[in-house]
Design a protein around this motif. Structure first.
Motif, short mmCIF file in Angstrom:
data_model
loop_
_atom_site.label_atom_id
_atom_site.label_comp_id
_atom_site.label_asym_id
_atom_site.label_seq_id
_atom_site.Cartn_x
_atom_site.Cartn_y
_atom_site.Cartn_z
N ILE A 168 -2.07 -12.05 2.69
CA ILE A 168 -1.89 -11.24 3.90
C ILE A 168 -1.68 -9.79 3.46
O ILE A 168 -0.72 -9.48 2.75
CB ILE A 168 -0.67 -11.74 4.71
N GLY A 169 -2.60 -8.93 3.84
CA GLY A 169 -2.57 -7.54 3.38
C GLY A 169 -3.36 -7.38 2.10
O GLY A 169 -2.88 -6.79 1.13
N GLY A 170 -4.59 -7.87 2.10
CA GLY A 170 -5.39 -7.91 0.87
C GLY A 170 -5.91 -6.57 0.39
O GLY A 170 -6.34 -6.46 -0.75
N VAL A 178 -3.59 -8.92 -6.10
CA VAL A 178 -3.43 -10.37 -5.90
C VAL A 178 -4.80 -11.04 -5.77
O VAL A 178 -5.05 -12.08 -6.38
CB VAL A 178 -2.57 -10.69 -4.65
N VAL A 179 -5.69 -10.43 -4.98
CA VAL A 179 -7.04 -11.01 -4.81
C VAL A 179 -7.72 -11.15 -6.17
O VAL A 179 -8.26 -12.21 -6.52
CB VAL A 179 -7.90 -10.13 -3.88
N VAL A 229 0.39 -19.02 0.30
CA VAL A 229 0.21 -17.81 1.10
C VAL A 229 1.03 -16.70 0.44
O VAL A 229 2.24 -16.87 0.23
CB VAL A 229 0.63 -18.00 2.57
N TYR A 230 0.37 -15.60 0.11
CA TYR A 230 1.04 -14.44 -0.50
C TYR A 230 1.13 -13.36 0.57
O TYR A 230 0.12 -12.78 0.98
CB TYR A 230 0.23 -13.94 -1.70
N ASP A 231 2.34 -13.11 1.04
CA ASP A 231 2.58 -12.16 2.13
C ASP A 231 2.97 -10.81 1.55
O ASP A 231 4.08 -10.63 1.07
CB ASP A 231 3.68 -12.72 3.04
#
Length: 320
Positions: A168-170, A178-179, A229-231
């Motif tokens: 979330i927020g890529g 993170v991506v 899920v990485y927020d």
């Protein structure tokens, strides 16, 4: 740049200082007379070439961490520059080495009097790494806090080759890393990431299999759920609805349980571990197209950062 190592080190330097809490436009001032403190045995003195801004810099300046802060202080976590002096215990660096790192080992403890937004800064040897040769000082400065946060968060929730992930927020400073790490380092089986409409192609280019336009799609309502899920933006309630049963949510913004709040420990070891991915070009730094500001424009740079619209990182360069 390495020539700076042989030059005379001043006793006082220019640095961007805040002496009270508030937004940068109200409290951040250029001080031409910041004293350089004594070097401890495990520290190095760095001639700063470039420094990146991070949301934590703004939060600290606004007084979010008053209980673990001291003012006045020079702002800034991320640095890239040249070693000009070493403490007696320093073993891995020598004068003239080009280094980078997040100089705050633990962000909320042991605040620095001199952050990275100054002509010189001081950091413990253990938080630094040699700058990858293929990266400019600007690119290197953009990486440490974001890439270490990305890596440690993914490690904490045990992302691995058979697992899927939603970021979330890529397109932000941490999200873009993170991506890339999820794809190239951890080998996730499927990578989904959210951004606004204009940044979906960027997410694809970074390695996202499923770019999600958050202006049109509620990711928590998708039938597909994710192992991790990485927020990166602080939407824990929604993130918890997007994770599979038995999966994990990690967030870098204060969460509600059962999500895991993640605070990094800055270490040069992670930067060294990721060096092959950076030097091969598999993992790239990402500077916002409008995100390069001169040293005199630090206030404008923070104002831009605080819009939360930056794609990748905001960097200050050159630093005199």
């Amino acid at each position: 740049m390495a020539a700076a190592a042989g030059s005379t080190i001043p006793s006082h330097i220019k640095g961007w200082v805040y002496s009270e809490y508030g937004k940068a436009s109200d409290v951040l001032k250029l001080d031409p007379n910041v004293p350089i403190p004594e070097l401890k045995e495990d520290q190095v003195l760095i001639k700063v070439i470039a420094a990146a801004l991070n949301p934590v810099d703004s939060k600290r300046m606004r007084g979010y961490f008053k209980s673990s802060d001291t003012i006045p202080t020079v702002t800034g976590h991320d640095v890239a520059g040249v070693v000009v002096k070493m403490g007696s215990q320093v073993k891995n660096f020598k004068e003239g080495d080009e280094v980078y790192g997040d100089i705050y080992e633990i962000a909320l403890d042991f605040p620095k009097k001199i952050g990275s937004l100054a002509e010189y800064t001081i950091a413990e040897e253990r938080v630094l790494a040699l700058k990858p040769k293929n990266l400019s000082f600007v690119e290197a400065a953009s990486l440490p806090l974001a890439i270490e946060t990305a890596y440690e968060g993914l490690e904490q929730v045990g992302l691995s080759a058979e697992k899927s992930i939603l970021i979330i927020g890529g397109a932000g400073g941490v999200g873009t890393q993170v991506v890339q790490l999820a794809k190239h380092v951890f080998g996730a089986s499927k990578i989904a990431a959210t951004s606004s409409t204009g940044k979906l192609d960027l997410l694809k280019s970074l390695g996202a299999d499923l770019p999600i336009d958050y202006t049109k799609v509620k990711y928590e309502e998708l039938p597909e759920k994710f192992d991790v899920v990485y927020d990166a933006v602080g939407e824990t309630d929604r993130a918890l609805k997007a994770v599979k049963e038995g999966g994990q949510v990690v967030t870098i913004v204060a969460p509600h349980p059962p999500a895991t709040l993640f605070l990094i420990t800055s270490t040069g070891t992670i930067l060294e571990k990721l060096r092959p991915y950076l030097e091969s070009g598999k993992v790239k730094p990402l500077i916002d197209p409008k995100g390069l500001f001169s040293f005199s424009q630090a206030v404008e740079a923070f104002t831009y950062l605080d819009t939360n619209r930056a794609t990748g990182k905001v960097v200050i360069y050159p630093i005199p």
